[in-house]
Design a protein around this motif. Structure first.
Motif, mmCIF file in Angstrom:
data_model
loop_
_atom_site.group_PDB
_atom_site.id
_atom_site.type_symbol
_atom_site.label_atom_id
_atom_site.label_comp_id
_atom_site.label_asym_id
_atom_site.label_seq_id
_atom_site.Cartn_x
_atom_site.Cartn_y
_atom_site.Cartn_z
ATOM 1 N N PHE A 3 0.628 -1.019 -0.016
ATOM 2 C CA PHE A 3 -0.003 -0.187 -0.209
ATOM 3 C C PHE A 3 1.013 1.199 -0.049
ATOM 4 O O PHE A 3 1.662 1.306 0.767
ATOM 5 C CB PHE A 3 -1.012 0.095 1.301
ATOM 6 N N HIS A 4 0.505 2.257 -0.830
ATOM 7 C CA HIS A 4 1.113 3.611 -0.914
ATOM 8 C C HIS A 4 -0.005 4.505 0.028
ATOM 9 O O HIS A 4 -0.724 4.532 -0.007
ATOM 10 C CB HIS A 4 1.093 4.094 -2.354
ATOM 11 N N VAL A 5 0.786 5.005 0.993
ATOM 12 C CA VAL A 5 -0.006 5.926 2.220
ATOM 13 C C VAL A 5 0.517 7.037 2.136
ATOM 14 O O VAL A 5 1.926 7.213 2.324
ATOM 15 C CB VAL A 5 0.050 5.179 3.301
ATOM 16 N N ARG A 6 -0.245 8.081 2.032
ATOM 17 C CA ARG A 6 0.292 9.445 2.307
ATOM 18 C C ARG A 6 -0.596 9.821 3.536
ATOM 19 O O ARG A 6 -1.519 9.895 3.714
ATOM 20 C CB ARG A 6 -0.190 10.541 1.286
ATOM 21 N N MET A 7 0.356 10.623 4.482
ATOM 22 C CA MET A 7 -0.076 10.857 5.698
ATOM 23 C C MET A 7 0.341 12.497 5.887
ATOM 24 O O MET A 7 1.323 12.815 5.755
ATOM 25 C CB MET A 7 0.485 10.282 6.696
ATOM 26 N N ASN A 8 -0.578 13.350 6.066
ATOM 27 C CA ASN A 8 -0.379 14.895 6.229
ATOM 28 C C ASN A 8 -0.628 14.844 7.605
ATOM 29 O O ASN A 8 -2.164 14.648 7.959
ATOM 30 C CB ASN A 8 -1.364 15.526 5.552
ATOM 31 N N VAL A 9 0.195 15.847 8.395
ATOM 32 C CA VAL A 9 -0.271 15.904 10.147
ATOM 33 C C VAL A 9 -0.427 17.255 10.160
ATOM 34 O O VAL A 9 0.027 17.996 9.528
ATOM 35 C CB VAL A 9 1.219 15.594 10.686
ATOM 36 N N LEU A 43 9.741 4.954 3.783
ATOM 37 C CA LEU A 43 9.202 6.181 4.650
ATOM 38 C C LEU A 43 10.032 7.410 4.146
ATOM 39 O O LEU A 43 10.945 7.219 4.340
ATOM 40 C CB LEU A 43 9.205 6.049 6.387
ATOM 41 N N TRP A 44 9.287 8.425 3.467
ATOM 42 C CA TRP A 44 9.813 9.350 3.018
ATOM 43 C C TRP A 44 8.971 10.642 3.380
ATOM 44 O O TRP A 44 7.731 10.749 3.387
ATOM 45 C CB TRP A 44 9.645 9.507 1.342
ATOM 46 N N ARG A 45 9.974 11.666 3.737
ATOM 47 C CA ARG A 45 9.319 13.124 4.001
ATOM 48 C C ARG A 45 9.020 13.747 2.697
ATOM 49 O O ARG A 45 9.846 13.719 1.964
ATOM 50 C CB ARG A 45 10.137 13.751 4.990
ATOM 51 N N ILE A 46 7.895 14.538 2.734
ATOM 52 C CA ILE A 46 7.607 15.254 1.613
ATOM 53 C C ILE A 46 8.195 16.844 2.022
ATOM 54 O O ILE A 46 7.835 17.470 3.056
ATOM 55 C CB ILE A 46 6.045 15.509 1.413
ATOM 56 N N ALA A 47 9.204 17.162 1.139
ATOM 57 C CA ALA A 47 9.866 18.489 1.379
ATOM 58 C C ALA A 47 8.865 19.686 1.712
ATOM 59 O O ALA A 47 7.918 19.691 0.861
ATOM 60 C CB ALA A 47 10.972 18.768 0.394
ATOM 61 N N GLY A 48 9.145 20.504 2.743
ATOM 62 C CA GLY A 48 8.368 21.523 2.901
ATOM 63 C C GLY A 48 6.830 21.330 3.489
ATOM 64 O O GLY A 48 6.070 22.124 3.583
ATOM 65 N N ALA A 51 4.393 16.007 6.215
ATOM 66 C CA ALA A 51 3.686 14.824 5.645
ATOM 67 C C ALA A 51 4.719 13.941 5.133
ATOM 68 O O ALA A 51 5.985 14.269 4.990
ATOM 69 C CB ALA A 51 2.955 15.493 4.339
ATOM 70 N N ASN A 52 4.265 12.775 5.014
ATOM 71 C CA ASN A 52 5.166 11.823 4.390
ATOM 72 C C ASN A 52 4.344 10.945 3.184
ATOM 73 O O ASN A 52 3.295 10.626 3.351
ATOM 74 C CB ASN A 52 5.754 10.856 5.614
ATOM 75 N N ILE A 53 5.239 10.137 2.481
ATOM 76 C CA ILE A 53 4.622 8.831 1.680
ATOM 77 C C ILE A 53 5.447 7.865 2.126
ATOM 78 O O ILE A 53 6.729 7.734 2.512
ATOM 79 C CB ILE A 53 5.163 9.247 0.157
ATOM 80 N N SER A 54 4.583 6.700 2.173
ATOM 81 C CA SER A 54 5.059 5.525 2.891
ATOM 82 C C SER A 54 4.504 4.307 2.215
ATOM 83 O O SER A 54 3.434 4.227 1.437
ATOM 84 C CB SER A 54 4.465 5.414 4.323
#
Length: 96
Positions: A3-9, A43-48, A51-54
């Motif tokens: 699963f590709h998961v995007r998490m915005n905090v 686990l990758w941080r989205i620059a700026g 949020a992350n993409i996992s």
């Protein structure tokens, strides 16, 4: 299942700094445990952004939901999930 998961905090601005720090510390501990187990593959941080993409590798959608919902920051996340399957044009025979 992958699963590709995007998490915005989105932590509330009025949250006390000590509470936010404690949540982030516990979040890191649980996230690293899931990574060590192989369930949270990438686990990758989205620059700026906060949020992350996992990429998760779990047995079912239920297992994914359980893993994500145990995260301390879960109540403050907007989450997008996309199930993945191998593309027939992929040159790789595995998920590396």
């Amino acid at each position: 299942m992958l699963f590709h998961v995007r998490m915005n905090v989105n932590l509330p601005p009025e949250m006390p700094a000590a509470e936010a720090t404690a949540l982030k510390t516990k979040e890191k501990e649980i996230a690293q445990g899931l990574q060590s187990s192989g369930k949270w593959r990438h686990l990758w941080r989205i620059a700026g952004q906060y949020a992350n993409i996992s990429i998760f590798d779990v047995e079912s959608v239920d297992e994914l939901h359980t893993a994500i919902s145990t995260l301390p920051l879960f109540p403050y996340m907007q989450i997008e999930v996309m199930p993945l399957c191998r593309h027939p044009s992929s040159v790789r025979g595995d998920d590396s």
